[in-house]
Design a protein around this motif. Structure first.
Motif, PDB file in Angstrom:
ATOM      1  N   GLY A 132      86.721  31.368   5.668  1.00  0.00           N
ATOM      2  CA  GLY A 132      88.014  30.982   6.531  1.00  0.00           C
ATOM      3  C   GLY A 132      88.718  29.084   6.477  1.00  0.00           C
ATOM      4  N   SER A 133      89.455  29.191   7.230  1.00  0.00           N
ATOM      5  CA  SER A 133      90.092  28.289   7.787  1.00  0.00           C
ATOM      6  C   SER A 133      89.275  27.072   9.070  1.00  0.00           C
ATOM      7  N   TYR A 134      88.929  26.462   9.040  1.00  0.00           N
ATOM      8  CA  TYR A 134      88.048  25.649   9.854  1.00  0.00           C
ATOM      9  C   TYR A 134      88.178  24.611   9.918  1.00  0.00           C
ATOM     10  N   LEU A 135      87.654  24.151  11.737  1.00  0.00           N
ATOM     11  CA  LEU A 135      87.536  23.074  11.928  1.00  0.00           C
ATOM     12  C   LEU A 135      86.477  22.074  11.468  1.00  0.00           C
ATOM     13  N   ILE A 136      85.695  20.820  11.224  1.00  0.00           N
ATOM     14  CA  ILE A 136      85.150  20.417  10.882  1.00  0.00           C
ATOM     15  C   ILE A 136      83.773  20.501  12.291  1.00  0.00           C
ATOM     16  N   THR A 137      84.532  20.256  13.153  1.00  0.00           N
ATOM     17  CA  THR A 137      83.467  20.809  14.596  1.00  0.00           C
ATOM     18  C   THR A 137      82.947  22.104  15.188  1.00  0.00           C
ATOM     19  N   ASP A 138      84.078  22.872  14.112  1.00  0.00           N
ATOM     20  CA  ASP A 138      83.508  24.451  14.459  1.00  0.00           C
ATOM     21  C   ASP A 138      82.442  25.188  14.068  1.00  0.00           C
ATOM     22  N   THR A 139      81.524  25.472  14.710  1.00  0.00           N
ATOM     23  CA  THR A 139      79.847  25.986  14.083  1.00  0.00           C
ATOM     24  C   THR A 139      80.364  27.036  12.965  1.00  0.00           C
ATOM     25  N   SER A 152      91.533  18.018  13.267  1.00  0.00           N
ATOM     26  CA  SER A 152      92.364  18.256  13.489  1.00  0.00           C
ATOM     27  C   SER A 152      92.987  18.986  12.479  1.00  0.00           C
ATOM     28  N   ARG A 153      92.407  18.445  11.216  1.00  0.00           N
ATOM     29  CA  ARG A 153      92.675  18.879   9.956  1.00  0.00           C
ATOM     30  C   ARG A 153      91.579  20.654   9.302  1.00  0.00           C
ATOM     31  N   ARG A 154      92.222  21.639   9.077  1.00  0.00           N
ATOM     32  CA  ARG A 154      91.649  22.862   8.864  1.00  0.00           C
ATOM     33  C   ARG A 154      90.876  22.061   7.195  1.00  0.00           C
ATOM     34  N   TRP A 155      90.159  22.927   6.900  1.00  0.00           N
ATOM     35  CA  TRP A 155      89.588  23.081   5.896  1.00  0.00           C
ATOM     36  C   TRP A 155      89.605  24.374   5.532  1.00  0.00           C
ATOM     37  N   GLU A 156      89.615  25.012   4.576  1.00  0.00           N
ATOM     38  CA  GLU A 156      88.921  26.413   3.870  1.00  0.00           C
ATOM     39  C   GLU A 156      87.174  26.471   3.859  1.00  0.00           C
ATOM     40  N   PHE A 157      86.664  27.166   4.043  1.00  0.00           N
ATOM     41  CA  PHE A 157      85.132  27.037   3.597  1.00  0.00           C
ATOM     42  C   PHE A 157      85.072  28.324   3.072  1.00  0.00           C
ATOM     43  N   THR A 158      84.184  28.398   2.062  1.00  0.00           N
ATOM     44  CA  THR A 158      84.048  29.428   1.548  1.00  0.00           C
ATOM     45  C   THR A 158      81.929  29.561   1.561  1.00  0.00           C
ATOM     46  N   PRO A 159      81.700  30.397   1.972  1.00  0.00           N
ATOM     47  CA  PRO A 159      80.258  30.553   2.248  1.00  0.00           C
ATOM     48  C   PRO A 159      79.422  30.277   1.360  1.00  0.00           C
ATOM     49  N   THR A 160      77.966  29.864   0.947  1.00  0.00           N
ATOM     50  CA  THR A 160      77.315  30.586  -0.331  1.00  0.00           C
ATOM     51  C   THR A 160      75.944  30.897   0.055  1.00  0.00           C
ATOM     52  N   ALA A 161      75.930  31.299   0.986  1.00  0.00           N
ATOM     53  CA  ALA A 161      74.441  31.332   2.236  1.00  0.00           C
ATOM     54  C   ALA A 161      74.520  32.436   2.716  1.00  0.00           C
ATOM     55  N   HIS A 162      73.389  33.186   2.817  1.00  0.00           N
ATOM     56  CA  HIS A 162      73.881  34.354   3.468  1.00  0.00           C
ATOM     57  C   HIS A 162      72.983  34.822   4.482  1.00  0.00           C
ATOM     58  N   GLU A 163      72.847  35.383   5.893  1.00  0.00           N
ATOM     59  CA  GLU A 163      72.088  36.307   6.711  1.00  0.00           C
ATOM     60  C   GLU A 163      71.035  36.730   6.093  1.00  0.00           C
ATOM     61  N   GLY A 164      70.055  35.699   7.085  1.00  0.00           N
ATOM     62  CA  GLY A 164      68.400  36.072   6.159  1.00  0.00           C
ATOM     63  C   GLY A 164      68.172  35.226   5.152  1.00  0.00           C
ATOM     64  N   ASP A 165      68.756  34.033   4.559  1.00  0.00           N
ATOM     65  CA  ASP A 165      68.424  33.028   3.445  1.00  0.00           C
ATOM     66  C   ASP A 165      67.328  32.642   4.757  1.00  0.00           C
ATOM     67  N   LYS A 166      66.130  31.647   3.766  1.00  0.00           N
ATOM     68  CA  LYS A 166      65.392  30.800   4.126  1.00  0.00           C
ATOM     69  C   LYS A 166      66.042  28.962   3.647  1.00  0.00           C
ATOM     70  N   VAL A 167      66.644  28.688   4.527  1.00  0.00           N
ATOM     71  CA  VAL A 167      67.108  27.122   3.945  1.00  0.00           C
ATOM     72  C   VAL A 167      65.845  25.665   4.875  1.00  0.00           C
ATOM     73  N   LEU A 179      79.120  12.344   7.936  1.00  0.00           N
ATOM     74  CA  LEU A 179      79.437  12.497   6.596  1.00  0.00           C
ATOM     75  C   LEU A 179      79.677  13.619   6.272  1.00  0.00           C
ATOM     76  N   GLY A 180      80.793  14.014   5.960  1.00  0.00           N
ATOM     77  CA  GLY A 180      81.201  15.594   5.698  1.00  0.00           C
ATOM     78  C   GLY A 180      82.968  15.154   4.770  1.00  0.00           C
ATOM     79  N   PRO A 181      83.327  16.407   4.788  1.00  0.00           N
ATOM     80  CA  PRO A 181      84.333  16.285   4.519  1.00  0.00           C
ATOM     81  C   PRO A 181      85.148  15.440   4.879  1.00  0.00           C
ATOM     82  N   GLY A 182      86.065  15.428   3.943  1.00  0.00           N
ATOM     83  CA  GLY A 182      87.098  14.363   4.536  1.00  0.00           C
ATOM     84  C   GLY A 182      87.565  12.796   4.063  1.00  0.00           C
ATOM     85  N   LEU A 183      86.279  12.663   3.216  1.00  0.00           N
ATOM     86  CA  LEU A 183      85.641  11.268   3.246  1.00  0.00           C
ATOM     87  C   LEU A 183      86.533  10.415   2.106  1.00  0.00           C
TER      88      LEU A 183
END
Length: 574
Positions: free
Chosen positions: A169-176, A117-132, A78-82
């Motif tokens: 930024g732009s990331y691969l789906i395998t990037d942390t 190999s496809r890059r995705w434009e990631f926009t974070p909504t969580a922040h450091e210190g957030d409980k998830v 499960l992830g983007p690209g489906l």
């Protein structure tokens, strides 16, 4: 790695002697002499032996061949690209598979479901210190017309703290993209994708709600008389050639949903090819772009191994639940659940289980119920609502609705849209039989009015049946008028042209206006003195109504025809 040896082969079921313990639904790979690794699933464990259903043709497997067990359950990624993808039942992307193997697909080739190999434009909504927790949103990436939510994997059961998260930024789906820690300080690297077992429902929601809001299909007979609710279930049984595929395509194009998933589980290759050719060419009326941008097709033809039919059904419903978890409305069309049931019957026979009716397994009803129960409308922890609506077609042999698969389906669905050979032969499309079909959901029209119209239609059918015996001359004028009114309602409202640009999709406000006009006519007393005059008057009015149905909403032709219809009706009222 856990291993075993093949000790028995029966069709696509293989018995393996175990060297260590395995679990039900664990994935194993049979290794042939040619070096092929054939994917399979544990379906029964008996002492030191396990029986596996192989998702490939078992030709070439020999006694003594090795088997390696993965330790994982049958799962999807499960992830983007489906969206926009065409998969087989095991989530192999078929275009890439064809590129690698050519026209004749080879066994033992398994490709990553999502593009690495496809890059995705990631926009974070969580922040450091957030409980998830599981299913909480870490960020979004654009996918087609939606913002695809990147969520904490559903199998992470604790509460976590966000230690770090990548900037936009732009990331691969395998990037942390994030690192989280649990209460004991253990770190977990999260990427944009994760695995989830297909036979386990996704339940990361706050509350399951009752389906009450209608899912508008813009098909008059469905929205007005046989409604389907968002998060509800319905089935479309019908004989070959009755129009199931066209009705599915029309529904997928115009239904008031965000994502459409089509699971072709065991249909004939010709029909599946037709679906694959036509879907990319369909224009999405919402966006004006290709409908495939918000569609996923799980392709599994009747010529493929039977075990993969079951996999395709569960793969499709898991993908549907995943998009529901983002607060989207998803429509899953399964075509056809009869082929899936036949695959269950075949595997049950090989397992030598006690057969039920027509040799289907005794657990047929519970399996079908378990599939449809994965539909539903839910409220997420974020407050958003998402839904999965499941519509399954059934292909009963000879159009016999009394057979076990249809009857098992009828017990669990909320609406029944039975297609009729008689109506399809008479070119009355959609060929949903209005008398045999039913719905438990509330529609967009006044229930009292639809009940009165339905009652008149039923009486019209009864008069028509009587006329076949006694003839028109043996029927009273009052009965003949009932027949003409029922026939008129059927012709101008129940029938709809899926290939006409205007009539294919009728907005709810137009449905309401037309239905109220027809209902008012049916309730009126008319000054018709004999059968010839009555037949001629209704034929003339029917043609004007049909022309009105084909005219653009509120165009000059529309207004002109409406005035003519009103004048003709007013002139005949007593």
């Amino acid at each position: 790695m856990k291993q075993g040896k093949v000790v028995g082969i029966n069709g696509n079921m293989v018995t393996v002697a175990l060297e260590s313990s395995v679990i039900m639904n664990e994935v194993g790979y049979i290794i042939t002499d040619e070096g092929k690794r054939l994917k399979s699933e544990v379906i029964r464990v008996m002492g030191d032996e396990a029986q596996l259903q192989v998702f490939e043709i078992t030709k070439g497997i020999s006694i003594g061949d090795g088997c390696e067990f993965s330790g994982d359950l049958l799962a999807v990624e499960l992830g983007p690209g489906l969206l926009g993808q065409v998969y087989d039942g095991l989530q192999n992307p078929l275009p890439e598979l064809a590129e690698q193997a050519g026209y004749f697909l080879e066994r033992g080739i398994y490709i990553d479901p999502l593009n690495r190999s496809r890059r995705w434009e990631f926009t974070p909504t969580a922040h450091e210190g957030d409980k998830v927790e599981k299913a909480d949103v870490l960020g979004t990436v654009p996918e087609g017309p939606f913002k695809h939510a990147i969520m904490v994997p559903f199998n992470m059961l604790d509460s976590y703290t966000v230690k770090s998260i990548k900037p936009a930024g732009s990331y691969l789906i395998t990037d942390t993209i994030a690192v989280v820690t649990d209460a004991r300080g253990n770190e977990y690297n999260l990427t944009m994708s994760f695995q989830w077992p297909v036979k386990r429902a996704i339940t990361c929601y706050e509350e399951r709600l009752k389906p009450v809001e209608p899912m508008l299909t813009k098909t008059r007979v469905i929205d007005t008389f046989l409604p389907v609710a968002k998060g509800g279930t319905y089935c479309i049984p019908g004989p070959f050639g009755a129009g199931k595929t066209v009705l599915q395509q029309t529904t997928s194009k115009y239904a008031d949903v965000d994502v459409v998933i089509v699971a072709a589980c065991g249909e004939r290759a010709g029909e599946v090819v037709e679906t694959l050719k036509e879907f990319p060419e369909l224009t999405d009326p919402k966006t004006g772009k290709s409908l495939m941008e918000r569609t996923i097709i799980i392709c599994n033809t009747s010529s493929m191994p039977v075990a993969s039919r079951e996999a395709s059904v569960y793969t499709a419903v898991t993908l549907a639940e995943y998009y529901r978890q983002m607060g989207l409305d998803v429509l899953l069309l399964a075509d056809s659940t009869s082929r899936w049931a036949q695959a269950m019957r075949e595997m049950s026979g090989r397992l030598e289980e006690i057969p039920g009716e027509e040799a289907f397994p005794a657990y047929l009803e519970s399996s079908i119920a378990g599939f449809y129960e994965r539909a539903g409308i839910v409220r997420l922890r974020s407050g958003k609502k998402g839904s999965v609506t499941i519509g399954g077609t059934v292909s009963p042999a000879g159009g016999n609705f009394e057979e076990p698969v249809t009857q098992a389906t009828l017990k669990v669905v909320g609406a029944f849209h039975g297609l009729s050979r008689e109506r399809s032969d008479a070119r009355k499309y959609p060929a949903i039989h209005p008398i045999d079909s039913w719905s438990k959901y509330k529609g967009i029209m006044d229930e009292k009015k639809t009940g009165e119209a339905y009652s008149l239609l039923k009486r019209g059918y009864e008069v028509e049946a009587m006329m076949k015996v006694v003839g028109e001359e043996g029927t009273s004028l009052a009965d003949y008028l009932i027949y003409l009114e029922g026939d008129f309602l059927d012709a101008v409202y129940f029938q709809q042209n899926s290939f006409d640009a205007v009539d294919a999709a009728v907005a709810p406000e137009r449905q309401e206006l037309v239905f109220n006009k027809i209902h008012s006519l049916l309730k009126s007393k008319l000054k018709l003195n004999d059968k010839t005059e009555a037949r001629s008057w209704f034929n003339s009015l029917r043609q004007k109504f049909l022309d009105w149905n084909y005219s653009e909403w509120e165009s000059d032709d529309y207004v002109k025809l409406e005035k003519e219809i009103d004048a003709q009706i007013a002139g005949m009222k007593a």
